[in-house]
Design a protein around this motif. Structure first.
Motif, PDB file in Angstrom:
ATOM      1  N   ALA A  72       0.836  -1.204   0.000  1.00  0.00           N
ATOM      2  CA  ALA A  72       0.000   0.000   0.000  1.00  0.00           C
ATOM      3  C   ALA A  72       0.869   1.251   0.000  1.00  0.00           C
ATOM      4  O   ALA A  72       0.590   2.234  -0.694  1.00  0.00           O
ATOM      5  CB  ALA A  72      -0.922   0.002   1.216  1.00  0.00           C
ATOM      6  N   PHE A  73       1.963   1.181   0.754  1.00  0.00           N
ATOM      7  CA  PHE A  73       2.906   2.301   0.807  1.00  0.00           C
ATOM      8  C   PHE A  73       3.517   2.528  -0.578  1.00  0.00           C
ATOM      9  O   PHE A  73       3.604   3.675  -1.061  1.00  0.00           O
ATOM     10  CB  PHE A  73       3.998   1.991   1.839  1.00  0.00           C
ATOM     11  CG  PHE A  73       5.057   3.055   1.948  1.00  0.00           C
ATOM     12  CD1 PHE A  73       4.870   4.153   2.766  1.00  0.00           C
ATOM     13  CD2 PHE A  73       6.240   2.949   1.224  1.00  0.00           C
ATOM     14  CE1 PHE A  73       5.845   5.144   2.868  1.00  0.00           C
ATOM     15  CE2 PHE A  73       7.219   3.929   1.317  1.00  0.00           C
ATOM     16  CZ  PHE A  73       7.020   5.019   2.144  1.00  0.00           C
ATOM     17  N   VAL A  74       3.901   1.444  -1.237  1.00  0.00           N
ATOM     18  CA  VAL A  74       4.494   1.554  -2.575  1.00  0.00           C
ATOM     19  C   VAL A  74       3.487   2.171  -3.541  1.00  0.00           C
ATOM     20  O   VAL A  74       3.828   3.034  -4.361  1.00  0.00           O
ATOM     21  CB  VAL A  74       4.955   0.167  -3.080  1.00  0.00           C
ATOM     22  CG1 VAL A  74       5.435   0.232  -4.525  1.00  0.00           C
ATOM     23  CG2 VAL A  74       6.054  -0.380  -2.186  1.00  0.00           C
ATOM     24  N   PHE A  75       2.237   1.744  -3.407  1.00  0.00           N
ATOM     25  CA  PHE A  75       1.184   2.275  -4.277  1.00  0.00           C
ATOM     26  C   PHE A  75       1.041   3.796  -4.106  1.00  0.00           C
ATOM     27  O   PHE A  75       1.007   4.545  -5.087  1.00  0.00           O
ATOM     28  CB  PHE A  75      -0.141   1.565  -3.957  1.00  0.00           C
ATOM     29  CG  PHE A  75      -1.295   2.067  -4.769  1.00  0.00           C
ATOM     30  CD1 PHE A  75      -1.495   1.621  -6.066  1.00  0.00           C
ATOM     31  CD2 PHE A  75      -2.175   3.003  -4.240  1.00  0.00           C
ATOM     32  CE1 PHE A  75      -2.556   2.100  -6.832  1.00  0.00           C
ATOM     33  CE2 PHE A  75      -3.242   3.491  -4.982  1.00  0.00           C
ATOM     34  CZ  PHE A  75      -3.430   3.034  -6.289  1.00  0.00           C
ATOM     35  N   VAL A  76       0.989   4.254  -2.862  1.00  0.00           N
ATOM     36  CA  VAL A  76       0.838   5.696  -2.608  1.00  0.00           C
ATOM     37  C   VAL A  76       2.065   6.453  -3.134  1.00  0.00           C
ATOM     38  O   VAL A  76       1.945   7.524  -3.739  1.00  0.00           O
ATOM     39  CB  VAL A  76       0.650   5.991  -1.097  1.00  0.00           C
ATOM     40  CG1 VAL A  76       0.567   7.482  -0.836  1.00  0.00           C
ATOM     41  CG2 VAL A  76      -0.597   5.303  -0.581  1.00  0.00           C
ATOM     42  N   TYR A  77       3.239   5.852  -2.928  1.00  0.00           N
ATOM     43  CA  TYR A  77       4.467   6.498  -3.426  1.00  0.00           C
ATOM     44  C   TYR A  77       4.417   6.652  -4.950  1.00  0.00           C
ATOM     45  O   TYR A  77       4.705   7.724  -5.491  1.00  0.00           O
ATOM     46  CB  TYR A  77       5.676   5.672  -2.962  1.00  0.00           C
ATOM     47  CG  TYR A  77       6.896   5.716  -3.856  1.00  0.00           C
ATOM     48  CD1 TYR A  77       7.706   6.847  -3.908  1.00  0.00           C
ATOM     49  CD2 TYR A  77       7.242   4.619  -4.647  1.00  0.00           C
ATOM     50  CE1 TYR A  77       8.821   6.884  -4.733  1.00  0.00           C
ATOM     51  CE2 TYR A  77       8.348   4.646  -5.467  1.00  0.00           C
ATOM     52  CZ  TYR A  77       9.133   5.773  -5.519  1.00  0.00           C
ATOM     53  OH  TYR A  77      10.226   5.797  -6.343  1.00  0.00           O
ATOM     54  N   LEU A  78       3.996   5.589  -5.654  1.00  0.00           N
ATOM     55  CA  LEU A  78       3.946   5.668  -7.113  1.00  0.00           C
ATOM     56  C   LEU A  78       2.936   6.723  -7.569  1.00  0.00           C
ATOM     57  O   LEU A  78       3.179   7.479  -8.511  1.00  0.00           O
ATOM     58  CB  LEU A  78       3.595   4.295  -7.718  1.00  0.00           C
ATOM     59  CG  LEU A  78       4.685   3.233  -7.561  1.00  0.00           C
ATOM     60  CD1 LEU A  78       4.202   1.879  -8.087  1.00  0.00           C
ATOM     61  CD2 LEU A  78       5.970   3.646  -8.305  1.00  0.00           C
ATOM     62  N   LEU A  79       1.811   6.775  -6.872  1.00  0.00           N
ATOM     63  CA  LEU A  79       0.789   7.770  -7.192  1.00  0.00           C
ATOM     64  C   LEU A  79       1.356   9.186  -7.015  1.00  0.00           C
ATOM     65  O   LEU A  79       1.117  10.078  -7.835  1.00  0.00           O
ATOM     66  CB  LEU A  79      -0.409   7.560  -6.257  1.00  0.00           C
ATOM     67  CG  LEU A  79      -1.758   8.025  -6.752  1.00  0.00           C
ATOM     68  CD1 LEU A  79      -2.175   7.202  -7.963  1.00  0.00           C
ATOM     69  CD2 LEU A  79      -2.806   7.893  -5.637  1.00  0.00           C
ATOM     70  N   CYS A  80       2.092   9.372  -5.940  1.00  0.00           N
ATOM     71  CA  CYS A  80       2.684  10.699  -5.672  1.00  0.00           C
ATOM     72  C   CYS A  80       3.704  11.069  -6.745  1.00  0.00           C
ATOM     73  O   CYS A  80       3.778  12.226  -7.161  1.00  0.00           O
ATOM     74  CB  CYS A  80       3.360  10.734  -4.297  1.00  0.00           C
ATOM     75  SG  CYS A  80       2.189  10.683  -2.949  1.00  0.00           S
ATOM     76  N   VAL A  81       4.503  10.080  -7.198  1.00  0.00           N
ATOM     77  CA  VAL A  81       5.476  10.371  -8.251  1.00  0.00           C
ATOM     78  C   VAL A  81       4.745  10.871  -9.492  1.00  0.00           C
ATOM     79  O   VAL A  81       5.122  11.868 -10.123  1.00  0.00           O
ATOM     80  CB  VAL A  81       6.310   9.112  -8.592  1.00  0.00           C
ATOM     81  CG1 VAL A  81       7.077   9.288  -9.904  1.00  0.00           C
ATOM     82  CG2 VAL A  81       7.277   8.796  -7.460  1.00  0.00           C
ATOM     83  N   LEU A  82       3.647  10.195  -9.810  1.00  0.00           N
ATOM     84  CA  LEU A  82       2.914  10.511 -11.041  1.00  0.00           C
ATOM     85  C   LEU A  82       2.184  11.851 -10.970  1.00  0.00           C
ATOM     86  O   LEU A  82       2.285  12.684 -11.862  1.00  0.00           O
ATOM     87  CB  LEU A  82       1.907   9.377 -11.289  1.00  0.00           C
ATOM     88  CG  LEU A  82       1.592   9.084 -12.741  1.00  0.00           C
ATOM     89  CD1 LEU A  82       2.849   8.677 -13.476  1.00  0.00           C
ATOM     90  CD2 LEU A  82       0.549   7.973 -12.816  1.00  0.00           C
ATOM     91  N   LEU A  83       1.455  12.055  -9.894  1.00  0.00           N
ATOM     92  CA  LEU A  83       0.572  13.231  -9.831  1.00  0.00           C
ATOM     93  C   LEU A  83       1.237  14.467  -9.232  1.00  0.00           C
ATOM     94  O   LEU A  83       0.809  15.587  -9.487  1.00  0.00           O
ATOM     95  CB  LEU A  83      -0.686  12.907  -9.011  1.00  0.00           C
ATOM     96  CG  LEU A  83      -1.618  11.884  -9.638  1.00  0.00           C
ATOM     97  CD1 LEU A  83      -2.828  11.664  -8.741  1.00  0.00           C
ATOM     98  CD2 LEU A  83      -2.062  12.333 -11.027  1.00  0.00           C
ATOM     99  N   ILE A  84       2.238  14.265  -8.412  1.00  0.00           N
ATOM    100  CA  ILE A  84       2.877  15.412  -7.767  1.00  0.00           C
ATOM    101  C   ILE A  84       4.309  15.572  -8.280  1.00  0.00           C
ATOM    102  O   ILE A  84       4.713  16.654  -8.693  1.00  0.00           O
ATOM    103  CB  ILE A  84       2.906  15.233  -6.224  1.00  0.00           C
ATOM    104  CG1 ILE A  84       1.503  14.919  -5.700  1.00  0.00           C
ATOM    105  CG2 ILE A  84       3.470  16.474  -5.563  1.00  0.00           C
ATOM    106  CD1 ILE A  84       1.441  14.645  -4.210  1.00  0.00           C
ATOM    107  N   GLY A  85       5.055  14.475  -8.256  1.00  0.00           N
ATOM    108  CA  GLY A  85       6.483  14.550  -8.568  1.00  0.00           C
ATOM    109  C   GLY A  85       6.758  15.004  -9.999  1.00  0.00           C
ATOM    110  O   GLY A  85       7.493  15.964 -10.223  1.00  0.00           O
TER     111      GLY A  85
END
Ligand code: PHE
Length: 452
Positions: free
Chosen positions: A46-59
């Protein structure tokens, strides 16, 4: 005002050189040391999922914005923000964003250098055959090592010296050459490690830990850590990518370049995770072992595989170089500012910036041994430094980069700088950077303080 001149510090020789340098900045201890251990601490998928989402939408949107601001301003982040704010007719306070970045850079490098020192020490531990197939012995090796302040100071000093040496040589002489061969080699070696992990028995378990999300395992603090890590791993929010962008020739497409860099960075982090967790489970280790995780797992693999001495040494050598190509970008905003505003030479600037960072680094050194009991809010000094920078300063910096690029800078300027095709791509970026990225950062903060 004309802001399209070249940077006084020089320019990258090509787009490829920028890709290498920016990938060099992004790929580092964050991917190989930090990503696995925080993933372990926060329960995996779940942590990895949130991290990937953050890379895509924020990073990614903020990385495009930060590179663009740098290239348009063409100076150190402090002066770039000042020039661009004047160009946009905005308030006089925007250069404080640059200042916060410089301070974050010092703080991050102070602990980054200590951990890179650990990796340097492990080059020699591997060479002298100290790795073993026995998990207990490997753990004892690590525990003994970090218990010794003198050893940590020795390696920290060596790493800071190397960083200052490379930075002193300047944009093309030092930074570019250092990363040209190292990045691809690291990639190859990681794939080899994944190959080993596949044969280690717990490969399935490792994969499912990383990619099967169980959302009951994460809370507001995990989401903040995942978001903070998206900034940390992409080198965003403190001016590193901005200053590298300022050395970028005008004709290079920023958005395409950013996708390559973010893609490579994410791939390295995931590969590191895939290599490490099977070893964790095959040896009944704790995924939540903390900052020592890779130092307590990988040596087991090297200690038991054929040719482990060579591969282990090579791996830690490459890790040190990956750290070096990140550390030079952590200090570059401060050095560029000292050259611009204090009239110092590059060499003098490096010495001063290096000394300050080295001293600060002692805080981290001691927080693993004689100062381990010094705790504020129940956290060691190292944890606090990490929390303050990665979870707070970088997201706040990134938030303001997004706000500036989306709301303050004139649209025709960002359009002109980015030259995105098709036009819908520009619209999408603008939407993300105006609304989604800043709102996401804000919501995560609200969530942590318990307002949501
Ligand atoms: N991105 C680097 C890493 O993952 C760390 C870093 C953070 C570098 C911020 C520059 C700025 O190791």
């Amino acid at each position: 005002m004309t802001v399209t001149k070249k940077s006084i510090h020089g320019e990258w020789s090509s787009r490829f050189a920028f890709v290498l340098a920016a990938t060099g900045s992004a790929v580092g201890l964050g991917n190989i040391w930090k990503f696995p251990y925080i993933t372990g601490e926060h329960g995996g998928g779940a942590f990895v999922f949130v991290y990937l989402l953050c890379v895509l939408l924020i990073g990614i949107p903020i990385m495009i914005a930060e590179t663009m601001l740098g290239r348009r301003g063409r100076q150190s982040p402090i002066n770039t923000m000042q020039t661009l704010a004047e160009e946009a007719g905005a308030g006089v306070n925007w250069h404080y964003l640059g200042w916060m970045g410089v301070i974050a850079g010092f703080l991050i490098l102070s602990y980054y250098s200590v951990i890179a020192g650990w990796a340097s020490a492990y080059v020699f531990k591997s060479l002298t055959g100290s790795f073993s197939a026995d998990a207990m012995q490997v753990k004892a090796l690590f525990d003994d090592f970090i218990a010794s302040p003198l050893q940590l100071i020795f390696w920290h000093t060596l790493f800071m010296g190397a960083t200052m040496f490379v930075v002193a040589r300047g944009v093309q002489g030092g930074l570019e050459k250092a990363v040209r061969f190292l990045m691809p080699s690291l990639f190859v070696l990681l794939i080899l490690m994944v190959g080993y992990a596949m044969s280690s028995g717990a490969y399935q378990q490792g994969l499912s830990f990383l990619f099967n999300p169980d959302f009951s395992k994460i809370d507001a603090a995990s989401v903040l850590t995942a978001m903070g890590h998206a900034f940390f791993t992409l080198s965003l929010g403190m001016g590193a990518i901005m200053v590298y962008g300022s050395y970028l020739p005008k004709e290079v497409s920023i958005s395409k370049t950013v996708f390559i860099i973010a893609g490579a960075d994410t791939a390295v982090a995931l590969l590191a995770g895939i290599a490490i967790f099977p070893i964790v489970f095959a040896n009944n280790l704790e995924p939540s072992a903390g900052p020592g995780l890779i130092f307590q797992t990988l040596p087991i693999a090297f200690g038991s595989m054929g040719g482990g001495l060579i591969f282990g040494t090579l791996f830690f050598v490459l890790l040190v170089f990956a750290a070096l190509s990140s550390s030079i970008s952590l200090i570059e905003p401060a050095v560029a500012w000292l050259v611009e505003n204090r009239g110092l030479s590059r060499e003098q600037s490096c010495v001063w910036a290096g000394l300050v960072t080295w001293l600060l680094g002692l805080v981290t050194v001691f927080s693993f041994n004689i100062g381990a009991d010094v705790k504020i809010f129940g956290h060691t000094m190292f944890n606090l430094l990490d929390y303050l920078t990665a979870n707070l300063m970088l997201p706040i910096g990134g938030f303001f980069v997004a706000v500036f690029a989306g709301w303050i800078m004139q649209q025709r300027h960002s359009e002109d700088e980015l030259q995105m095709h098709p036009p819908a791509a520009y619209k999408l970026w603008r939407f993300l950077v105006c609304y989604i990225s800043p709102a996401a950062v804000f919501l995560v903060f609200l969530n942590v303080v318990g307002v949501l």
